[in-house]
Design a protein around this motif. Sequence first.
Motif, PDB file in Angstrom:
ATOM      1  N   ASP A  29      71.448  53.863 -50.095  1.00 16.58           N
ATOM      2  CA  ASP A  29      71.727  53.703 -48.665  1.00 16.58           C
ATOM      3  C   ASP A  29      70.638  52.883 -47.982  1.00 16.58           C
ATOM      4  O   ASP A  29      70.922  52.060 -47.107  1.00 16.58           O
ATOM      5  CB  ASP A  29      71.843  55.076 -47.998  1.00 16.58           C
ATOM      6  N   GLN A  30      69.394  53.105 -48.373  1.00 16.33           N
ATOM      7  CA  GLN A  30      68.288  52.411 -47.718  1.00 16.33           C
ATOM      8  C   GLN A  30      68.076  51.004 -48.279  1.00 16.33           C
ATOM      9  O   GLN A  30      67.666  50.091 -47.553  1.00 16.33           O
ATOM     10  CB  GLN A  30      67.007  53.233 -47.848  1.00 16.33           C
ATOM     11  N   LEU A  31      68.381  50.807 -49.551  1.00 18.56           N
ATOM     12  CA  LEU A  31      68.206  49.492 -50.164  1.00 18.56           C
ATOM     13  C   LEU A  31      69.154  48.449 -49.571  1.00 18.56           C
ATOM     14  O   LEU A  31      68.905  47.244 -49.699  1.00 18.56           O
ATOM     15  CB  LEU A  31      68.399  49.583 -51.680  1.00 18.56           C
ATOM     16  N   VAL A  32      70.210  48.897 -48.930  1.00 16.94           N
ATOM     17  CA  VAL A  32      71.104  47.968 -48.231  1.00 16.94           C
ATOM     18  C   VAL A  32      70.312  47.135 -47.221  1.00 16.94           C
ATOM     19  O   VAL A  32      70.592  45.955 -47.006  1.00 16.94           O
ATOM     20  CB  VAL A  32      72.235  48.737 -47.500  1.00 16.94           C
ATOM     21  N   HIS A  33      69.292  47.743 -46.627  1.00 17.51           N
ATOM     22  CA  HIS A  33      68.570  47.125 -45.510  1.00 17.51           C
ATOM     23  C   HIS A  33      67.280  46.421 -45.936  1.00 17.51           C
ATOM     24  O   HIS A  33      66.535  45.949 -45.083  1.00 17.51           O
ATOM     25  CB  HIS A  33      68.234  48.206 -44.472  1.00 17.51           C
ATOM     26  N   ILE A  34      67.017  46.338 -47.240  1.00 20.83           N
ATOM     27  CA  ILE A  34      65.784  45.709 -47.726  1.00 20.83           C
ATOM     28  C   ILE A  34      66.014  44.215 -47.948  1.00 20.83           C
ATOM     29  O   ILE A  34      66.922  43.807 -48.673  1.00 20.83           O
ATOM     30  CB  ILE A  34      65.308  46.364 -49.042  1.00 20.83           C
ATOM     31  N   ASP A  35      65.194  43.392 -47.326  1.00 31.36           N
ATOM     32  CA  ASP A  35      65.293  41.934 -47.454  1.00 31.36           C
ATOM     33  C   ASP A  35      64.479  41.491 -48.664  1.00 31.36           C
ATOM     34  O   ASP A  35      63.251  41.368 -48.603  1.00 31.36           O
ATOM     35  CB  ASP A  35      64.775  41.267 -46.173  1.00 31.36           C
ATOM     36  N   LEU A  71      74.191  63.141 -46.041  1.00 33.00           N
ATOM     37  CA  LEU A  71      74.528  62.568 -44.730  1.00 33.00           C
ATOM     38  C   LEU A  71      73.368  62.693 -43.756  1.00 33.00           C
ATOM     39  O   LEU A  71      73.075  61.761 -42.992  1.00 33.00           O
ATOM     40  CB  LEU A  71      75.774  63.255 -44.154  1.00 33.00           C
ATOM     41  N   LEU A  72      72.691  63.825 -43.789  1.00 23.52           N
ATOM     42  CA  LEU A  72      71.555  64.037 -42.889  1.00 23.52           C
ATOM     43  C   LEU A  72      70.365  63.176 -43.294  1.00 23.52           C
ATOM     44  O   LEU A  72      69.698  62.586 -42.438  1.00 23.52           O
ATOM     45  CB  LEU A  72      71.161  65.512 -42.877  1.00 23.52           C
ATOM     46  N   GLU A  73      70.116  63.092 -44.602  1.00 26.21           N
ATOM     47  CA  GLU A  73      68.979  62.299 -45.071  1.00 26.21           C
ATOM     48  C   GLU A  73      69.162  60.813 -44.758  1.00 26.21           C
ATOM     49  O   GLU A  73      68.196  60.105 -44.474  1.00 26.21           O
ATOM     50  CB  GLU A  73      68.784  62.496 -46.577  1.00 26.21           C
ATOM     51  N   THR A  74      70.398  60.352 -44.804  1.00 28.27           N
ATOM     52  CA  THR A  74      70.680  58.944 -44.513  1.00 28.27           C
ATOM     53  C   THR A  74      71.049  58.726 -43.049  1.00 28.27           C
ATOM     54  O   THR A  74      71.434  57.628 -42.661  1.00 28.27           O
ATOM     55  CB  THR A  74      71.829  58.438 -45.400  1.00 28.27           C
ATOM     56  N   TRP A  91      76.023  52.692 -29.070  1.00 27.63           N
ATOM     57  CA  TRP A  91      75.619  53.465 -30.248  1.00 27.63           C
ATOM     58  C   TRP A  91      75.983  52.702 -31.509  1.00 27.63           C
ATOM     59  O   TRP A  91      77.127  52.355 -31.755  1.00 27.63           O
ATOM     60  CB  TRP A  91      76.321  54.814 -30.206  1.00 27.63           C
ATOM     61  N   ASP A  92      74.996  52.411 -32.330  1.00 25.85           N
ATOM     62  CA  ASP A  92      75.193  51.671 -33.568  1.00 25.85           C
ATOM     63  C   ASP A  92      74.366  52.345 -34.658  1.00 25.85           C
ATOM     64  O   ASP A  92      73.165  52.117 -34.777  1.00 25.85           O
ATOM     65  CB  ASP A  92      74.773  50.214 -33.390  1.00 25.85           C
ATOM     66  N   GLU A  93      75.035  53.190 -35.435  1.00 29.51           N
ATOM     67  CA  GLU A  93      74.342  53.986 -36.446  1.00 29.51           C
ATOM     68  C   GLU A  93      73.636  53.108 -37.474  1.00 29.51           C
ATOM     69  O   GLU A  93      72.485  53.348 -37.842  1.00 29.51           O
ATOM     70  CB  GLU A  93      75.359  54.902 -37.123  1.00 29.51           C
ATOM     71  N   LYS A  94      74.310  52.052 -37.939  1.00 31.95           N
ATOM     72  CA  LYS A  94      73.716  51.171 -38.945  1.00 31.95           C
ATOM     73  C   LYS A  94      72.474  50.468 -38.396  1.00 31.95           C
ATOM     74  O   LYS A  94      71.477  50.293 -39.089  1.00 31.95           O
ATOM     75  CB  LYS A  94      74.745  50.147 -39.417  1.00 31.95           C
ATOM     76  N   LYS A  95      72.555  50.057 -37.131  1.00 30.55           N
ATOM     77  CA  LYS A  95      71.420  49.369 -36.524  1.00 30.55           C
ATOM     78  C   LYS A  95      70.218  50.298 -36.424  1.00 30.55           C
ATOM     79  O   LYS A  95      69.074  49.900 -36.682  1.00 30.55           O
ATOM     80  CB  LYS A  95      71.798  48.851 -35.140  1.00 30.55           C
ATOM     81  N   ILE A  96      70.467  51.559 -36.059  1.00 27.67           N
ATOM     82  CA  ILE A  96      69.379  52.530 -35.947  1.00 27.67           C
ATOM     83  C   ILE A  96      68.718  52.748 -37.309  1.00 27.67           C
ATOM     84  O   ILE A  96      67.493  52.765 -37.423  1.00 27.67           O
ATOM     85  CB  ILE A  96      69.902  53.864 -35.392  1.00 27.67           C
ATOM     86  N   ILE A  97      69.549  52.925 -38.361  1.00 26.97           N
ATOM     87  CA  ILE A  97      69.003  53.127 -39.708  1.00 26.97           C
ATOM     88  C   ILE A  97      68.169  51.918 -40.127  1.00 26.97           C
ATOM     89  O   ILE A  97      67.064  52.053 -40.662  1.00 26.97           O
ATOM     90  CB  ILE A  97      70.139  53.373 -40.719  1.00 26.97           C
ATOM     91  N   ASN A  98      68.692  50.719 -39.846  1.00 25.74           N
ATOM     92  CA  ASN A  98      67.968  49.502 -40.203  1.00 25.74           C
ATOM     93  C   ASN A  98      66.612  49.427 -39.496  1.00 25.74           C
ATOM     94  O   ASN A  98      65.589  49.093 -40.109  1.00 25.74           O
ATOM     95  CB  ASN A  98      68.803  48.273 -39.858  1.00 25.74           C
ATOM     96  N   GLU A  99      66.599  49.765 -38.207  1.00 26.11           N
ATOM     97  CA  GLU A  99      65.348  49.727 -37.447  1.00 26.11           C
ATOM     98  C   GLU A  99      64.341  50.730 -38.001  1.00 26.11           C
ATOM     99  O   GLU A  99      63.138  50.439 -38.096  1.00 26.11           O
ATOM    100  CB  GLU A  99      65.631  50.017 -35.972  1.00 26.11           C
ATOM    101  N   GLN A 100      64.828  51.902 -38.384  1.00 29.61           N
ATOM    102  CA  GLN A 100      63.932  52.924 -38.916  1.00 29.61           C
ATOM    103  C   GLN A 100      63.345  52.505 -40.267  1.00 29.61           C
ATOM    104  O   GLN A 100      62.167  52.755 -40.548  1.00 29.61           O
ATOM    105  CB  GLN A 100      64.681  54.249 -39.037  1.00 29.61           C
ATOM    106  N   ILE A 101      64.160  51.861 -41.093  1.00 29.22           N
ATOM    107  CA  ILE A 101      63.670  51.411 -42.393  1.00 29.22           C
ATOM    108  C   ILE A 101      62.678  50.265 -42.229  1.00 29.22           C
ATOM    109  O   ILE A 101      61.657  50.210 -42.929  1.00 29.22           O
ATOM    110  CB  ILE A 101      64.852  50.993 -43.293  1.00 29.22           C
TER     111      ILE A 101
END
Length: 296
Positions: A121-127, A24-27, A79-89
């Motif tokens: 978790d991170q591959l979700v955001h890869i185009d 959870l912390l890593e993602t 607050w949008d957790e998914k959006k933040i993760i996407n921006e970081q990736i």
Amino acid sequence: MNQKKNIVLFPGTLQSYQNTLTTLLETEQYDEALKLLHYLLLCEGEDKDTYEEWELLLEWLTTHTASLQQDQKADGEEWDEKKIINEQIQTKLLEDEDYTDKLLEMLMNESSLEKKWLALDQLVHIDDSQMNEKIIKWFQNENLNPMLQFKALQTLKQREAKGEVSFNKLGERLKVNIENTPIHFEDFPNIIVDVIHIVREITENNDPIVSAFAEQTWKEFLSYIYGTKSYSEITQHQNSAPCAYALHKISLEMTIGNIDEELLIQSYDLKKDDVIMMEKTYKKMKSYIETVLQIY
């Protein structure tokens, strides 16, 4: 320090939660990590250093998420957790042109389950137009952990993959429609979601912490059996009570260690067919706990 409840974590259970917390912390799923930390701090039986570590982590995480929320509000966003993760990736992709390949390498060749989970978790955001095909090929050719198989299906659905995939799981040959994969717990059929509601209603006055433990166990068990004959049997039953009883019973056994079964069964109105279903579910959950958490 939080007031402890009469809940003692078995070594296997503790390690499972520690692994979940790390993932959870890593993602950067901070909201879920906060919930899990609050739960762990209510348990007994761990050494002082462990509790101090959890409390420090909770303090940091509370401050960190508040800061992130404040930053977004200052920009006029919620607050949008998914959006933040996407921006970081996306930032990582700009900084490292090989980042996608590194994620695939982690998914396909790392021995660590947590790292494979992190990669998905991170591959979700890869185009990448070919990414779904690559994940499906890996998914079908690998002898994967059953819970990782469910995570892979969720990843494919989040990437808007379509169609059916065939794979082996728990000794069965399965064919699953990607679009039907639940992403959130509320996406499961009502008969499954209601199991948690029943346990919560029965336990909230006497021992609400059992409800939290049961909820985590139920969600993990569902990911373990998803798509199998056992999962189909649960979804096709007309009553959530037998599964709720089985979950309640095994949660008490895992935390308190002994139960008054006659008193417990009075809380559930089980018919003859329900008892058969309850016994099946209990045996399958016990097998899952023995196999995954190595308890009993």
